[in-house]
Design a protein around this motif. Structure first.
Motif, mmCIF file in Angstrom:
data_model
loop_
_atom_site.group_PDB
_atom_site.id
_atom_site.type_symbol
_atom_site.label_atom_id
_atom_site.label_comp_id
_atom_site.label_asym_id
_atom_site.label_seq_id
_atom_site.Cartn_x
_atom_site.Cartn_y
_atom_site.Cartn_z
ATOM 1 N N MET A 24 17.334 -11.660 -6.087
ATOM 2 C CA MET A 24 17.969 -10.352 -5.893
ATOM 3 C C MET A 24 16.896 -9.285 -5.652
ATOM 4 S SD MET A 24 20.467 -8.263 -8.475
ATOM 5 C CE MET A 24 20.966 -6.580 -8.101
ATOM 6 N N LYS A 25 17.135 -8.453 -4.651
ATOM 7 C CA LYS A 25 16.180 -7.402 -4.334
ATOM 8 C C LYS A 25 16.211 -6.285 -5.371
ATOM 9 C CE LYS A 25 15.554 -7.605 0.683
ATOM 10 N NZ LYS A 25 15.669 -6.828 1.942
ATOM 11 N N ASN A 26 15.054 -5.651 -5.558
ATOM 12 C CA ASN A 26 15.004 -4.467 -6.416
ATOM 13 C C ASN A 26 15.782 -3.340 -5.742
ATOM 14 O OD1 ASN A 26 13.364 -5.644 -8.373
ATOM 15 N ND2 ASN A 26 11.478 -5.033 -7.349
ATOM 16 N N LEU A 27 16.672 -2.731 -6.491
ATOM 17 C CA LEU A 27 17.481 -1.642 -5.952
ATOM 18 C C LEU A 27 16.657 -0.357 -5.837
ATOM 19 C CD1 LEU A 27 20.752 -2.246 -7.997
ATOM 20 C CD2 LEU A 27 20.277 -2.980 -5.654
ATOM 21 N N PHE A 28 16.986 0.449 -4.847
ATOM 22 C CA PHE A 28 16.452 1.805 -4.652
ATOM 23 C C PHE A 28 15.015 1.860 -4.126
ATOM 24 C CE2 PHE A 28 19.342 2.079 -8.417
ATOM 25 C CZ PHE A 28 20.442 2.592 -7.733
ATOM 26 N N ILE A 29 14.137 0.908 -4.519
ATOM 27 C CA ILE A 29 12.723 1.026 -4.145
ATOM 28 C C ILE A 29 12.294 0.016 -3.096
ATOM 29 C CG2 ILE A 29 12.118 1.951 -6.417
ATOM 30 C CD1 ILE A 29 10.861 -0.805 -7.053
ATOM 31 N N SER A 30 13.121 -0.956 -2.751
ATOM 32 C CA SER A 30 12.692 -2.062 -1.895
ATOM 33 C C SER A 30 12.346 -1.634 -0.467
ATOM 34 C CB SER A 30 13.754 -3.166 -1.849
ATOM 35 O OG SER A 30 14.973 -2.668 -1.341
ATOM 36 N N GLY A 31 12.775 -0.429 -0.051
ATOM 37 C CA GLY A 31 12.439 0.055 1.287
ATOM 38 C C GLY A 31 11.359 1.108 1.295
ATOM 39 N N LEU A 32 10.604 1.199 0.202
ATOM 40 C CA LEU A 32 9.597 2.258 0.072
ATOM 41 C C LEU A 32 8.506 2.157 1.135
ATOM 42 C CD1 LEU A 32 8.873 4.680 -1.731
ATOM 43 C CD2 LEU A 32 7.517 3.128 -3.153
ATOM 44 N N ASP A 33 8.229 0.954 1.611
ATOM 45 C CA ASP A 33 7.178 0.776 2.621
ATOM 46 C C ASP A 33 7.537 1.413 3.962
ATOM 47 O OD1 ASP A 33 9.120 -1.473 2.575
ATOM 48 O OD2 ASP A 33 8.058 -2.083 4.388
ATOM 49 N N LYS A 34 8.829 1.663 4.168
ATOM 50 C CA LYS A 34 9.293 2.230 5.448
ATOM 51 C C LYS A 34 9.357 3.758 5.429
ATOM 52 C CE LYS A 34 12.008 -1.841 6.766
ATOM 53 N NZ LYS A 34 11.533 -2.685 5.660
ATOM 54 N N LYS A 35 9.115 4.375 4.284
ATOM 55 C CA LYS A 35 9.157 5.830 4.183
ATOM 56 C C LYS A 35 7.957 6.455 4.892
ATOM 57 C CE LYS A 35 12.747 5.953 1.339
ATOM 58 N NZ LYS A 35 14.040 6.582 1.681
ATOM 59 N N ASP A 36 8.164 7.602 5.523
ATOM 60 C CA ASP A 36 7.063 8.263 6.223
ATOM 61 C C ASP A 36 6.236 9.109 5.257
ATOM 62 O OD1 ASP A 36 8.482 10.624 5.773
ATOM 63 O OD2 ASP A 36 9.342 10.673 7.787
ATOM 64 N N VAL A 37 5.260 9.797 5.804
ATOM 65 C CA VAL A 37 4.319 10.561 4.986
ATOM 66 C C VAL A 37 5.019 11.624 4.139
ATOM 67 C CG1 VAL A 37 2.297 12.082 5.052
ATOM 68 C CG2 VAL A 37 2.470 10.181 6.652
ATOM 69 N N SER A 38 6.077 12.192 4.656
ATOM 70 C CA SER A 38 6.768 13.285 3.955
ATOM 71 C C SER A 38 7.722 12.785 2.877
ATOM 72 C CB SER A 38 7.549 14.140 4.954
ATOM 73 O OG SER A 38 6.680 14.699 5.916
ATOM 74 N N HIS A 39 8.112 11.495 2.938
ATOM 75 C CA HIS A 39 9.186 11.042 2.066
ATOM 76 C C HIS A 39 8.838 9.869 1.143
ATOM 77 C CE1 HIS A 39 11.265 13.084 5.477
ATOM 78 N NE2 HIS A 39 11.996 13.573 4.493
ATOM 79 N N PHE A 40 7.615 9.307 1.231
ATOM 80 C CA PHE A 40 7.284 8.192 0.347
ATOM 81 C C PHE A 40 7.109 8.674 -1.098
ATOM 82 C CE2 PHE A 40 3.062 9.841 0.968
ATOM 83 C CZ PHE A 40 2.350 9.488 -0.166
ATOM 84 N N THR A 41 6.815 9.946 -1.252
ATOM 85 C CA THR A 41 6.772 10.598 -2.559
ATOM 86 C C THR A 41 7.114 12.060 -2.343
ATOM 87 O OG1 THR A 41 5.471 10.838 -4.610
ATOM 88 C CG2 THR A 41 4.331 11.288 -2.533
ATOM 89 N N SER A 42 7.308 12.796 -3.428
ATOM 90 C CA SER A 42 7.637 14.222 -3.322
ATOM 91 C C SER A 42 6.570 15.039 -4.029
ATOM 92 C CB SER A 42 9.006 14.501 -3.950
ATOM 93 O OG SER A 42 8.978 14.248 -5.354
ATOM 94 N N ASP A 43 6.502 16.320 -3.713
ATOM 95 C CA ASP A 43 5.549 17.200 -4.394
ATOM 96 C C ASP A 43 5.871 17.292 -5.878
ATOM 97 O OD1 ASP A 43 4.278 17.662 -1.991
ATOM 98 O OD2 ASP A 43 5.354 19.532 -1.570
ATOM 99 N N ILE A 44 7.157 17.307 -6.187
ATOM 100 C CA ILE A 44 7.566 17.343 -7.603
ATOM 101 C C ILE A 44 7.127 16.048 -8.292
ATOM 102 C CG2 ILE A 44 9.546 17.350 -9.171
ATOM 103 C CD1 ILE A 44 10.979 19.176 -7.193
ATOM 104 N N GLY A 45 7.305 14.921 -7.597
ATOM 105 C CA GLY A 45 6.889 13.641 -8.161
ATOM 106 C C GLY A 45 5.400 13.596 -8.435
ATOM 107 N N LEU A 46 4.611 14.095 -7.500
ATOM 108 C CA LEU A 46 3.166 14.151 -7.695
ATOM 109 C C LEU A 46 2.812 15.014 -8.898
ATOM 110 C CD1 LEU A 46 2.126 14.539 -3.956
ATOM 111 C CD2 LEU A 46 1.290 12.724 -5.457
ATOM 112 N N PHE A 47 3.461 16.171 -9.000
ATOM 113 C CA PHE A 47 3.183 17.114 -10.089
ATOM 114 C C PHE A 47 3.565 16.517 -11.451
ATOM 115 C CE2 PHE A 47 4.785 20.452 -12.939
ATOM 116 C CZ PHE A 47 3.638 21.231 -13.077
ATOM 117 N N LEU A 48 4.768 15.955 -11.531
ATOM 118 C CA LEU A 48 5.234 15.407 -12.809
ATOM 119 C C LEU A 48 4.391 14.213 -13.245
ATOM 120 C CD1 LEU A 48 9.124 15.601 -12.405
ATOM 121 C CD2 LEU A 48 7.645 17.054 -13.823
#
Length: 379
Positions: A1-25
């Motif tokens: 079974m695939k991991n939910l929510f994160i399994s497509g993280l490799d396809k996210k572009d520079v703006s969406h693979f993480t967020s500024d809030i995520g970096l800060f927190l």
């Protein structure tokens, strides 16, 4: 079974693979998160006192290479505890981000290194199998990670701006060997130039982390070297590439070679002081013993769902290594009649043996063979 929510993280572009809030927190919550990780991974960290004013050369010069008994440390004897002895950790500026560069030596090395680094550090992950099917990837995602497909040129190209974005505020941990080092002769595999290129462009310092694990005694020894400012580093290209000109291309390559030497030096000192020596005569096939050892260890700790070993165990080969393999392959495949043998005195039996040796050393083939044997048994 695939991991939910994160399994497509490799396809996210520079703006969406993480967020500024995520970096800060992640940066602000690193200390409590590290405590959570220590508990989740059953890590017991023992930090040794060390003079952080010493250069790497001064540190190694004053080391005694006599073997140190594991009983010298207050290790936990519980089976599930991961003992980590941090031999050295440099003084790093509090609010500065760094490019942490680790050697890839065992399935546990990622969590071990992330546990001891003193600031939030995004993991550079080239394993899509881990992202999609390993539940522990959720914890890595909480820590912060950049995932890429090592076999796809576009994914490798997109990795660079993603790392640049993270380094503006947070650190990264990258493994430039590409995969676990199961080479029979190299303390550190050939390393890719990515970390040096990144450091040259961003001005960030590289911090080498070297780890050696004693699996039988369940303890990992870690050496964290002094930060390296590659932009102000002066080296002679002829020391590494005697026949090449001192241009930008070879400047990057010889700094990478210098970094590899730093890591290999650390690994050598860790092995000399902490790993029991063995006698070749005690093993009928010592190479086969260690091959079986790393294959069985990898399969006992990593759940392989697919044949992805070409990507998972991709390593860099130097031009000389590629030429050597090509010569061995060519000469071992020659079909010579008796007349040619007499006239040329060419005997290709030596190259047939060399080819067999190359095949034995091929990690991808060894892992793939085990995978299909296990798959066949399940049917």
């Amino acid at each position: 079974m695939k991991n939910l929510f994160i399994s497509g993280l490799d396809k996210k572009d520079v703006s969406h693979f993480t967020s500024d809030i995520g970096l800060f927190l992640r940066k602000k919550m690193d200390k409590p998160f590290k405590k959570l990780c220590n508990c989740f991974t059953n890590a017991k960290i023992i930090r040794m006192e060390c003079n952080t004013c010493l250069s790497d050369e001064e540190y190694y010069y004053q080391l005694n290479l006599e073997q140190i008994s594991s009983y010298s440390y207050s290790l936990s004897k519980k089976k599930k505890v991961n003992n980590i002895v941090v031999e050295r950790y440099p003084h790093l500026k509090k609010d500065e981000s760094y490019i942490f560069v680790g050697n890839h030596t065992c399935p546990e090395d990622i969590e071990m290194m992330l546990n001891v680094i003193d600031r939030n550090t995004y993991l550079i992950l080239g394993s899509l199998e881990t992202l999609k099917y390993n539940p522990e990837a959720y914890l890595t995602w909480l820590n912060g990670m950049i995932v890429f497909d090592i076999l796809k040129a576009k994914s490798r190209k997109d990795l660079f701006p993603k790392m640049e974005r993270v380094l503006k505020t947070n650190s990264i941990l990258i493994f430039p060997e590409g995969s676990h080092n199961y080479h029979p002769n190299k303390l550190i595999n050939n390393i890719f130039d990515g970390p040096v290129n990144l450091a040259m462009k961003t001005g960030k310092k590289i911090v080498p982390i070297s780890l050696v694990r004693d699996g039988k005694k369940r303890v990992s020894y870690i050496d964290v070297g002094n930060p390296i400012d590659v932009q102000s580093l002066y080296l002679n290209v002829k020391d590494y590439y005697p026949r090449e000109e001192d241009n930008e291309k070879y400047r990057i390559k010889y700094i990478s070679s210098y970094l590899r030497d730093k890591m290999a030096t650390a690994v050598y000192h860790l092995i000399a002081r902490h790993i029991d020596s063995i006698e070749r005569s005690s093993y009928e096939d010592i190479k086969g013993y260690f091959i079986d050892n790393y294959v069985n260890d990898a399969f006992s700790k990593l759940s392989w769902q697919h044949d992805v070993f070409e990507a998972e165990y991709l390593t860099k080969k130097s031009r000389e290594e590629q030429e050597y393999e090509e010569v061995v392959q060519t000469l071992s495949n020659l079909k010579l009649n008796k007349k040619v043998l007499v006239e040329t005195s060419l005997d290709n039996r030596e190259y047939v043996l060399k080819k067999i040796d190359l095949e034995k050393n091929d990690v991808v083939s060894n892992m793939r063979r085990k995978f299909y044997v296990m798959k066949q048994k399940k049917r």
